[in-house]
Design a protein around this motif. Structure first.
Motif, mmCIF file in Angstrom:
data_model
loop_
_atom_site.group_PDB
_atom_site.id
_atom_site.type_symbol
_atom_site.label_atom_id
_atom_site.label_comp_id
_atom_site.label_asym_id
_atom_site.label_seq_id
_atom_site.Cartn_x
_atom_site.Cartn_y
_atom_site.Cartn_z
ATOM 1 N N GLY A 82 0.810 -1.213 0.000
ATOM 2 C CA GLY A 82 0.000 0.000 0.000
ATOM 3 C C GLY A 82 0.842 1.261 0.000
ATOM 4 O O GLY A 82 0.549 2.219 -0.719
ATOM 5 N N SER A 83 1.941 1.293 0.786
ATOM 6 C CA SER A 83 2.795 2.486 0.818
ATOM 7 C C SER A 83 3.543 2.666 -0.495
ATOM 8 O O SER A 83 3.734 3.798 -0.963
ATOM 9 N N ARG A 84 3.977 1.560 -1.121
ATOM 10 C CA ARG A 84 4.646 1.672 -2.408
ATOM 11 C C ARG A 84 3.699 2.212 -3.477
ATOM 12 O O ARG A 84 4.086 3.083 -4.287
ATOM 13 N N ALA A 85 2.485 1.714 -3.509
ATOM 14 C CA ALA A 85 1.511 2.223 -4.479
ATOM 15 C C ALA A 85 1.185 3.685 -4.213
ATOM 16 O O ALA A 85 0.994 4.468 -5.153
ATOM 17 N N LEU A 86 1.168 4.080 -2.934
ATOM 18 C CA LEU A 86 0.881 5.473 -2.609
ATOM 19 C C LEU A 86 2.000 6.393 -3.092
ATOM 20 O O LEU A 86 1.746 7.473 -3.629
ATOM 21 N N ARG A 87 3.266 5.952 -2.905
ATOM 22 C CA ARG A 87 4.390 6.764 -3.378
ATOM 23 C C ARG A 87 4.390 6.864 -4.902
ATOM 24 O O ARG A 87 4.672 7.921 -5.464
ATOM 25 N N THR A 88 4.081 5.773 -5.584
ATOM 26 C CA THR A 88 4.030 5.803 -7.047
ATOM 27 C C THR A 88 2.932 6.739 -7.538
ATOM 28 O O THR A 88 3.140 7.527 -8.473
ATOM 29 N N ALA A 89 1.782 6.656 -6.911
ATOM 30 C CA ALA A 89 0.683 7.540 -7.308
ATOM 31 C C ALA A 89 1.027 9.000 -7.035
ATOM 32 O O ALA A 89 0.715 9.880 -7.850
ATOM 33 N N GLY A 90 1.699 9.263 -5.919
ATOM 34 C CA GLY A 90 2.102 10.641 -5.624
ATOM 35 C C GLY A 90 3.112 11.174 -6.622
ATOM 36 O O GLY A 90 3.052 12.338 -7.035
ATOM 37 N N PHE A 91 4.049 10.302 -7.030
ATOM 38 C CA PHE A 91 5.043 10.724 -8.026
ATOM 39 C C PHE A 91 4.379 11.056 -9.352
ATOM 40 O O PHE A 91 4.665 12.097 -9.959
ATOM 41 N N HIS A 92 3.491 10.179 -9.825
ATOM 42 C CA HIS A 92 2.829 10.428 -11.105
ATOM 43 C C HIS A 92 1.917 11.648 -11.031
ATOM 44 O O HIS A 92 1.805 12.407 -12.015
ATOM 45 N N LEU A 93 1.287 11.851 -9.889
ATOM 46 C CA LEU A 93 0.419 13.023 -9.746
ATOM 47 C C LEU A 93 1.230 14.311 -9.793
ATOM 48 O O LEU A 93 0.865 15.279 -10.471
ATOM 49 N N THR A 94 2.372 14.323 -9.095
ATOM 50 C CA THR A 94 3.222 15.514 -9.103
ATOM 51 C C THR A 94 3.802 15.775 -10.488
ATOM 52 O O THR A 94 3.812 16.913 -10.967
ATOM 53 N N ALA A 95 4.297 14.710 -11.141
ATOM 54 C CA ALA A 95 4.849 14.874 -12.491
ATOM 55 C C ALA A 95 3.778 15.338 -13.472
ATOM 56 O O ALA A 95 4.042 16.170 -14.356
ATOM 57 N N GLY A 96 2.569 14.802 -13.337
ATOM 58 C CA GLY A 96 1.494 15.229 -14.221
ATOM 59 C C GLY A 96 1.116 16.691 -14.020
ATOM 60 O O GLY A 96 0.855 17.411 -14.986
ATOM 61 N N MET A 97 1.091 17.142 -12.759
ATOM 62 C CA MET A 97 0.768 18.544 -12.493
ATOM 63 C C MET A 97 1.849 19.473 -13.040
ATOM 64 O O MET A 97 1.548 20.527 -13.619
ATOM 65 N N LEU A 98 3.117 19.098 -12.883
ATOM 66 C CA LEU A 98 4.203 19.920 -13.425
ATOM 67 C C LEU A 98 4.167 19.950 -14.953
ATOM 68 O O LEU A 98 4.401 21.001 -15.564
#
Length: 308
Positions: A35-51
């Motif tokens: 669950g924590s690994r999936a959360l970090r991956t989702a956070g990375f993709h969300l941040t990269a997508g926003m940038l």
């Protein structure tokens, strides 16, 4: 009759105690929860997508504005959703705004400058990297030091020198300025790349009777193709988008390159943002096309340079 039993061998554990012969089991390393690994991956993709969206937003705004009519922009504003679609802004910028001649001027300056700069830089880098020339380290440092000078302090000397030589307001004067200020950096980059080529290749060519020119043209240049392609994309972008040296050397509006003509376009169409945006798209299209064409070579050149 007495029977004597052999004593069992005494085992030692990791702590040095005797007793059992088996060592204590090692604890397995704890794995991070899924669950924590999936959360970090989702956070990375969300941040990269926003940038990425933040970076692409101005480009999308320019593209949409270039296809809107002036009445639509005047009625609803530049940042509103489009209520019209037209390519008339491109026609006005291309024909009436002088973008056609400006683009031709940019190509007449950029293409010869890239070819001449990389040709001179490759020959100089070949001589400095493959032969033991006197003062070659001083020459490299001199070329590198010339690129560290800010161009703003050289504007007046370059303008006065071009006037004294009688070549101001000519496209070949701008070509000479671009070559003079760019060849040092290209020599520095190509020198590091060519120096990493194994000496055995050149020695084998010398044994076969190849001249220095044949070694340069048939061996070194093909091996340095990734670096040359990367520098071609970079130099094309730098020279094509240059504004400082163009307005320093040139005077006539009909000889201005595409970047300098955008200033005149903005003065000619003060509040017609669709025409100004269309001119910006026309000015950016060649550099985008060159980058997409040389993208594979560009990435390969950076990777090979990093590995070597």
């Amino acid at each position: 009759m007495t029977v004597t039993h052999a004593a069992a061998p005494v085992g030692k554990d990791s702590g040095g105690d005797s007793g059992t012969g088996s060592a204590a089991p090692r604890p397995h390393p704890r794995r991070p929860a899924l669950g924590s690994r999936a959360l970090r991956t989702a956070g990375f993709h969300l941040t990269a997508g926003m940038l990425s969206a933040l970076w692409l937003l101005p480009i999308a705004l320019v593209l949409v504005t270039s296809t809107r009519t002036f009445d639509d922009i005047a009625a609803h504003g530049v940042g509103s959703l489009p209520h019209s679609f037209t390519l008339d802004g491109f026609r006005q910028a291309w024909v009436d705004g002088g973008q056609q001649q400006a683009l031709i001027n940019s190509m007449l300056v950029t293409v010869p400058t890239v070819l001449l700069s990389l040709g001179l830089a490759s020959m100089a880098a070949f001589a400095l990297s493959r032969y033991d020339l006197p003062l070659r380290r001083a020459l490299l440092l001199l070329m590198l030091g010339g690129n560290l000078l800010p161009p703003q302090i050289l504007l007046i000397p370059v303008a006065k020198l071009s006037e004294v030589m009688g070549i101001h307001d000519q496209l070949y004067a701008l070509i000479g300025v671009q070559v003079g200020f760019g060849v040092g950096f290209y020599v520095f980059v190509l020198h590091g790349f060519m120096r990493a080529i194994p000496d055995e290749i050149q020695q084998a060519a010398v044994i076969d009777g190849a001249s220095p020119w044949q070694i340069y043209r048939r061996i070194i240049l093909p091996l340095a193709r990734p670096a040359l392609a990367a520098l071609s994309a970079l130099s094309f972008t730098w020279i094509f988008n240059d504004l400082l040296w163009a307005i320093t050397v040139l005077r006539t509006d009909t000889r201005m390159p595409i970047t300098a003509s955008l200033i005149g376009l903005q003065g000619q169409y003060v509040s017609m943002w669709n025409v100004i945006a269309a001119g910006s798209v026309i000015a950016a299209a060649p550099t985008v096309a060159v980058f997409l064409r040389f993208q594979r070579h560009f990435v390969a050149g950076l990777n090979l340079g990093a590995v070597k």
